[in-house]
Design an enzyme around this catalytic site. Structure first.
Site, PDB file in Angstrom:
ATOM      1  N   GLN A  63      -4.615  -1.541   9.656  1.00 45.02           N
ATOM      2  CA  GLN A  63      -4.686  -2.863   9.033  1.00 45.02           C
ATOM      3  C   GLN A  63      -5.309  -3.873   9.999  1.00 45.02           C
ATOM      4  O   GLN A  63      -4.951  -3.929  11.180  1.00 45.02           O
ATOM      5  CB  GLN A  63      -3.270  -3.312   8.614  1.00 45.02           C
ATOM      6  CG  GLN A  63      -3.219  -4.565   7.769  1.00 45.02           C
ATOM      7  CD  GLN A  63      -3.756  -4.392   6.349  1.00 45.02           C
ATOM      8  OE1 GLN A  63      -3.904  -3.276   5.849  1.00 45.02           O
ATOM      9  NE2 GLN A  63      -4.054  -5.486   5.692  1.00 45.02           N
ATOM     10  N   LYS A 122       0.840  -1.207   0.000  1.00 46.95           N
ATOM     11  CA  LYS A 122       0.000   0.000   0.000  1.00 46.95           C
ATOM     12  C   LYS A 122       0.869   1.248   0.000  1.00 46.95           C
ATOM     13  O   LYS A 122       0.615   2.196  -0.745  1.00 46.95           O
ATOM     14  CB  LYS A 122      -0.942  -0.015   1.218  1.00 46.95           C
ATOM     15  CG  LYS A 122      -2.031  -1.064   1.096  1.00 46.95           C
ATOM     16  CD  LYS A 122      -2.888  -1.224   2.338  1.00 46.95           C
ATOM     17  CE  LYS A 122      -3.874  -2.378   2.116  1.00 46.95           C
ATOM     18  NZ  LYS A 122      -4.820  -2.584   3.211  1.00 46.95           N
ATOM     19  N   ASP A 158     -10.904   3.306   4.456  1.00 50.85           N
ATOM     20  CA  ASP A 158     -11.309   1.900   4.369  1.00 50.85           C
ATOM     21  C   ASP A 158     -12.830   1.753   4.305  1.00 50.85           C
ATOM     22  O   ASP A 158     -13.333   0.681   3.975  1.00 50.85           O
ATOM     23  CB  ASP A 158     -10.840   1.152   5.631  1.00 50.85           C
ATOM     24  CG  ASP A 158      -9.611   0.297   5.382  1.00 50.85           C
ATOM     25  OD1 ASP A 158      -9.451  -0.178   4.250  1.00 50.85           O
ATOM     26  OD2 ASP A 158      -8.837   0.096   6.340  1.00 50.85           O
TER      27      ASP A 158
HETATM   28  N1  L34 Z   1      -7.953  -2.217   7.359  1.00 51.67           N
HETATM   29  N2  L34 Z   1      -7.415  -4.373   6.777  1.00 51.67           N
HETATM   30  C1  L34 Z   1      -7.847  -3.137   6.427  1.00 51.67           C
HETATM   31  N3  L34 Z   1      -8.151  -2.816   5.133  1.00 51.67           N
HETATM   32  C2  L34 Z   1      -8.039  -3.742   4.154  1.00 51.67           C
HETATM   33  O1  L34 Z   1      -8.405  -3.438   2.909  1.00 51.67           O
HETATM   34  C3  L34 Z   1      -7.570  -5.019   4.485  1.00 51.67           C
HETATM   35  N4  L34 Z   1      -7.348  -6.013   3.541  1.00 51.67           N
HETATM   36  C4  L34 Z   1      -7.639  -7.391   3.895  1.00 51.67           C
HETATM   37  C5  L34 Z   1      -6.933  -7.694   5.218  1.00 51.67           C
HETATM   38  N5  L34 Z   1      -6.965  -6.603   6.157  1.00 51.67           N
HETATM   39  C6  L34 Z   1      -7.304  -5.324   5.834  1.00 51.67           C
HETATM   40  C7  L34 Z   1      -6.337  -5.984   2.642  1.00 51.67           C
HETATM   41  O2  L34 Z   1      -5.668  -4.994   2.387  1.00 51.67           O
HETATM   42  C8  L34 Z   1      -7.045  -8.152   2.727  1.00 51.67           C
HETATM   43  N6  L34 Z   1      -6.189  -7.195   2.048  1.00 51.67           N
HETATM   44  C9  L34 Z   1      -5.340  -7.517   0.962  1.00 51.67           C
HETATM   45  C10 L34 Z   1      -4.663  -6.541   0.256  1.00 51.67           C
HETATM   46  C11 L34 Z   1      -3.836  -6.862  -0.818  1.00 51.67           C
HETATM   47  C12 L34 Z   1      -3.682  -8.156  -1.198  1.00 51.67           C
HETATM   48  C13 L34 Z   1      -4.351  -9.149  -0.506  1.00 51.67           C
HETATM   49  C14 L34 Z   1      -5.179  -8.825   0.567  1.00 51.67           C
HETATM   50  C15 L34 Z   1      -2.776  -8.473  -2.347  1.00 51.67           C
HETATM   51  O3  L34 Z   1      -2.180  -7.603  -2.915  1.00 51.67           O
HETATM   52  N7  L34 Z   1      -2.616  -9.741  -2.712  1.00 51.67           N
HETATM   53  C16 L34 Z   1      -1.756 -10.159  -3.790  1.00 51.67           C
HETATM   54  C17 L34 Z   1      -0.791 -11.202  -3.284  1.00 51.67           C
HETATM   55  C18 L34 Z   1       0.154 -10.616  -2.317  1.00 51.67           C
HETATM   56  C19 L34 Z   1       0.980 -11.684  -1.607  1.00 51.67           C
HETATM   57  O4  L34 Z   1       1.942 -12.166  -2.196  1.00 51.67           O
HETATM   58  O5  L34 Z   1       0.627 -12.006  -0.463  1.00 51.67           O
HETATM   59  C20 L34 Z   1      -2.613 -10.749  -4.903  1.00 51.67           C
HETATM   60  O6  L34 Z   1      -2.191 -10.713  -6.039  1.00 51.67           O
HETATM   61  O7  L34 Z   1      -3.708 -11.255  -4.578  1.00 51.67           O
END
Ligand code: L34
Length: 295
Positions: free
Chosen positions: A98, A54, A121
């Site tokens: 988070q 982020k 958020d």
């Molecule tokens: N406050 N907490 C708050 N806001 C959020 O919007 C989140 N979330 C969830 C968990 N807690 C939170 C996230 O940011 C889930 N989440 C999130 C964000 C990004 C990715 C996955 C979950 C992401 O970029 N995933 C990549 C893989 C990254 C890796 O290698 O782990 C993808 O391509 O899916």
């Protein structure tokens, strides 16, 4: 049928290009730089990687960002004090704490403390209420990202049978609500399945669109879906590690099986995840514009 792959990575990239231009214009015309602070409590590796992504994305788009990492045993009061500090900081337009938080910290209390105007958020009850009423507000990032993916991929949601699996406050509840509203990406007939649902497959087999947000790897299998379904896989499950120690990820959907029947499907990684991060940037820009009286 082999499914079209709906790439979150590509869609996110296109939206980021649009945001970058808007952010540069905001600075040039109004001397406003959007500011975001992310607050992470503890050292969960997945949370660390999301929060780092982020901040990196914010930086790349010209958003001022501050990354706060706090010890897992910090007191609830210290966290609340820090949030108050950012509530009163004019450089910061968006505050993100988070989730999940350690058990000794009351999550609701933390989310209530964030100024709703800085709640990028969309988790504060004021914003949740506005969302349900269809008023202008911050949409929660993951559901917002799903709507953008569906609309930008040309998936028709109006009149569609949508089955959402999962009832979390972050994904299941808000996406269900948004998709039944009179709006782009909405006007659907929505069914919500969860752990107490009696015959999940009876529901998913009817679905034109399935949104899986349960956190159980490969739970949705080919026998549970109809030909031509559109599948949005929200799950990012860590199911092991490679020899080099990198996490192996799997979605909530058995991608290899389901893609043979689906019309379109999002992959994991590279599906909803990058969209979640991008929508946070969009919300932060919105927050800065609102604070400057431009919307
Ligand atoms: N406050 N907490 C708050 N806001 C959020 O919007 C989140 N979330 C969830 C968990 N807690 C939170 C996230 O940011 C889930 N989440 C999130 C964000 C990004 C990715 C996955 C979950 C992401 O970029 N995933 C990549 C893989 C990254 C890796 O290698 O782990 C993808 O391509 O899916």
């Amino acid at each position: 049928m082999t499914a079209k792959i709906i790439s979150g990575t590509e869609t996110a990239k296109a939206i980021r290009e649009e945001l970058k231009i808007e952010i540069a214009e905001l600075k040039e015309k109004h001397n406003v730089v959007p500011g975001l602070v992310t607050i992470l409590v503890g050292e969960d590796p997945a949370s660390q990687s999301y929060v780092t992504a982020k901040n990196k994305t914010a930086h790349a788009l010209g958003i001022h960002s501050e990354q706060m990492t706090l010890a897992a045993d910090i007191s609830e009061q210290e966290l609340l004090n820090l949030i108050e500090k950012y509530n009163n900081d004019d450089k910061i337009h968006g505050i993100l704490v988070q989730l999940p938080l350690p058990k000794h910290i009351n999550e609701a209390k933390v989310l209530y403390t964030i100024n709703p105007d800085k709640d990028v958020d969309g988790f504060h009850p004021v914003n949740v209420g506005k969302m349900v009423l269809g008023e202008q507000c911050y949409l929660p990032c993951t559901p917002h990202g799903i709507l953008e993916l569906l609309t930008r991929s040309g998936v028709k949601t109006s009149g569609a049978e949508v089955v959402v699996i999962g009832r979390s406050n972050i994904v299941g509840k808000p996406i269900s609500n948004l998709m039944l509203q009179k709006r782009d990406g909405g006007n659907a007939t929505v069914t919500i399945c969860h752990t107490r649902t009696k015959d999940m497959a009876a529901h998913t087999k009817r679905a034109d669109i399935i949104i899986a947000a349960v956190g159980v790897p490969k739970m949705v299998t080919a026998d549970m879906v109809k030909e031509g379904v559109v599948v949005i896989d929200v799950g990012v499950n860590r199911i092991g590690k490679t020899a080099e120690g990198k996490a192996i990820l799997a979605g909530d959907v058995d991608f290899d099986g389901v893609k043979e029947k689906a019309a379109a499907i999002t992959p994991v990684p590279g599906g909803v995840g990058p969209m979640t991060i991008t929508m946070l940037m969009k919300n932060t820009l919105q927050a800065a514009k609102q604070a400057a009286g431009l919307i």
